[in-house]
Design a protein around this motif. Structure first.
Motif, PDB file in Angstrom:
ATOM      1  N   ARG A 228      -1.495  -1.150  -3.869  1.00  0.00           N
ATOM      2  CA  ARG A 228      -2.642  -0.231  -3.843  1.00  0.00           C
ATOM      3  C   ARG A 228      -2.100   1.177  -3.670  1.00  0.00           C
ATOM      4  O   ARG A 228      -1.573   1.512  -2.603  1.00  0.00           O
ATOM      5  N   LEU A 229      -2.206   1.996  -4.732  1.00  0.00           N
ATOM      6  CA  LEU A 229      -1.723   3.376  -4.708  1.00  0.00           C
ATOM      7  C   LEU A 229      -2.900   4.326  -4.535  1.00  0.00           C
ATOM      8  O   LEU A 229      -3.868   4.264  -5.290  1.00  0.00           O
ATOM      9  N   THR A 230      -2.790   5.170  -3.546  1.00  0.00           N
ATOM     10  CA  THR A 230      -3.789   6.222  -3.329  1.00  0.00           C
ATOM     11  C   THR A 230      -3.098   7.563  -3.478  1.00  0.00           C
ATOM     12  O   THR A 230      -2.097   7.824  -2.808  1.00  0.00           O
ATOM     13  N   VAL A 231      -3.618   8.408  -4.351  1.00  0.00           N
ATOM     14  CA  VAL A 231      -3.076   9.752  -4.562  1.00  0.00           C
ATOM     15  C   VAL A 231      -4.063  10.757  -3.973  1.00  0.00           C
ATOM     16  O   VAL A 231      -5.256  10.756  -4.326  1.00  0.00           O
ATOM     17  N   VAL A 232      -3.574  11.581  -3.068  1.00  0.00           N
ATOM     18  CA  VAL A 232      -4.458  12.540  -2.382  1.00  0.00           C
ATOM     19  C   VAL A 232      -4.053  13.988  -2.698  1.00  0.00           C
ATOM     20  O   VAL A 232      -2.956  14.227  -3.203  1.00  0.00           O
TER      21      VAL A 232
ATOM     22  N   HIS B 223       0.840  -1.183   0.000  1.00  0.00           N
ATOM     23  CA  HIS B 223       0.000   0.000   0.000  1.00  0.00           C
ATOM     24  C   HIS B 223       0.885   1.247   0.000  1.00  0.00           C
ATOM     25  O   HIS B 223       1.985   1.218   0.564  1.00  0.00           O
TER      26      HIS B 223
ATOM     27  N   LEU C  59      -4.688  12.523  -9.271  1.00  0.00           N
ATOM     28  CA  LEU C  59      -5.679  11.797  -8.480  1.00  0.00           C
ATOM     29  C   LEU C  59      -6.146  10.541  -9.218  1.00  0.00           C
ATOM     30  O   LEU C  59      -6.387   9.495  -8.607  1.00  0.00           O
TER      31      LEU C  59
ATOM     32  N   ILE D 248       0.480   5.782  -0.064  1.00  0.00           N
ATOM     33  CA  ILE D 248      -0.289   7.020  -0.193  1.00  0.00           C
ATOM     34  C   ILE D 248       0.672   8.115  -0.621  1.00  0.00           C
ATOM     35  O   ILE D 248       1.702   8.329   0.027  1.00  0.00           O
TER      36      ILE D 248
ATOM     37  N   THR E  30       1.033  12.228  -2.574  1.00  0.00           N
ATOM     38  CA  THR E  30       0.384  13.507  -2.848  1.00  0.00           C
ATOM     39  C   THR E  30       0.487  13.826  -4.331  1.00  0.00           C
ATOM     40  O   THR E  30       1.469  13.431  -4.985  1.00  0.00           O
ATOM     41  N   ARG E  31      -0.504  14.519  -4.850  1.00  0.00           N
ATOM     42  CA  ARG E  31      -0.478  14.944  -6.250  1.00  0.00           C
ATOM     43  C   ARG E  31       0.853  15.614  -6.587  1.00  0.00           C
ATOM     44  O   ARG E  31       1.366  16.428  -5.808  1.00  0.00           O
TER      45      ARG E  31
ATOM     46  N   SER F 223      -4.801   6.830  -8.869  1.00  0.00           N
ATOM     47  CA  SER F 223      -5.150   5.961  -7.752  1.00  0.00           C
ATOM     48  C   SER F 223      -5.752   4.670  -8.289  1.00  0.00           C
ATOM     49  O   SER F 223      -6.747   4.686  -9.026  1.00  0.00           O
TER      50      SER F 223
END
Lengths: 112, 110
Positions: free
Chosen positions: A108-112, A10, A83, A12, A14-15, A86
């Motif tokens: 699992r990549l999440t871009v916030v 996993h 974003l 997380i 940032t843009r 993600s």
């Protein structure tokens, strides 16, 4: 024997940041492919490498790049994260491109 | 670009009923593969079909490749709750690219 291993599991970000995803294929497998899977959709082809050479590229912007190392492991790099990047990033290996793929569990990549 | 479509998108069946998913490509394929992805999991390879008109069976699963090598089907006889998941076909083009279909999500009610 270990299966296809991906790291990290996993992430997380940032843009605007950069990310590197790593993949170790099954021992003896010389072909590695990368896929992006958005929730509820099928895997979308990003890259395929065989014997350290790029054999195929999907419809992804130049922000996406990859390489395969002499030990057949691979890295997927994504620059200037958006974003919309993600997703679950899947790595798959096979003996060569014509065989069935063994997938890793993905990053699992999440871009916030 | 090349597209691989699957129908239906969703299928809910009672345990014991049969299930079929259909896969259609806009271009001729060199071969086709089928994968199963359980909820929260990753795709798992089921089978590869190479020859025109080929039919292969794995226990309750029957896979077929069309004569024109542009379509394929997966049929499950007497579904079980363990069959739950999303079934993807993946067509291989001459360029070695493996293009996944849109998938069919199967839900089996006991």
């Amino acid at each position: 024997d270990a299966g296809v291993t991906q790291s990290p599991t996993h992430l997380i970000k940032t843009r605007g940041q950069h990310v590197t995803l790593r993949c170790s294929p099954i021992s003896g497998h010389k072909s590695v492919s990368w896929y992006q899977q958005v929730l509820g959709q099928g895997p979308q082809f990003i890259f395929q490498y065989y014997e350290k050479e790029e054999r195929g590229r999907g419809n992804f912007p130049d922000r996406f790049s990859a390489r395969q190392f002499p030990n057949y492991s691979s890295e997927l790099n994504v620059n200037a994260l958006l974003l919309g990047d993600s997703a679950l990033y899947l790595c798959a290996s096979s003996l060569h491109g014509g065989y069935g793929y063994t997938f890793g569990s993905g990053t699992r990549l999440t871009v916030v | 670009g090349q597209q691989v479509m699957q129908i239906p998108q969703y299928q809910h069946v009672q345990e014991g009923e049969d299930f079929t998913t259909y896969c259609n490509s806009s271009t001729t394929l060199s071969n086709i593969q089928w994968y199963k992805q359980r909820p929260g999991g990753h795709p798992v390879f089921l089978i590869q079909l190479v020859k025109s008109g080929e039919v292969k069976k794995q226990k309750r699963l029957t896979f077929q490749f069309g004569e024109a090598k542009k379509n394929s089907s997966l049929h499950i006889t007497a579904t079980q709750t363990t069959d739950v998941g999303t079934y993807f076909c993946a067509g291989r083009l001459e360029t070695d690219k493996l293009i996944f279909g849109t998938g069919t999500r199967l839900q089996v009610f006991p």
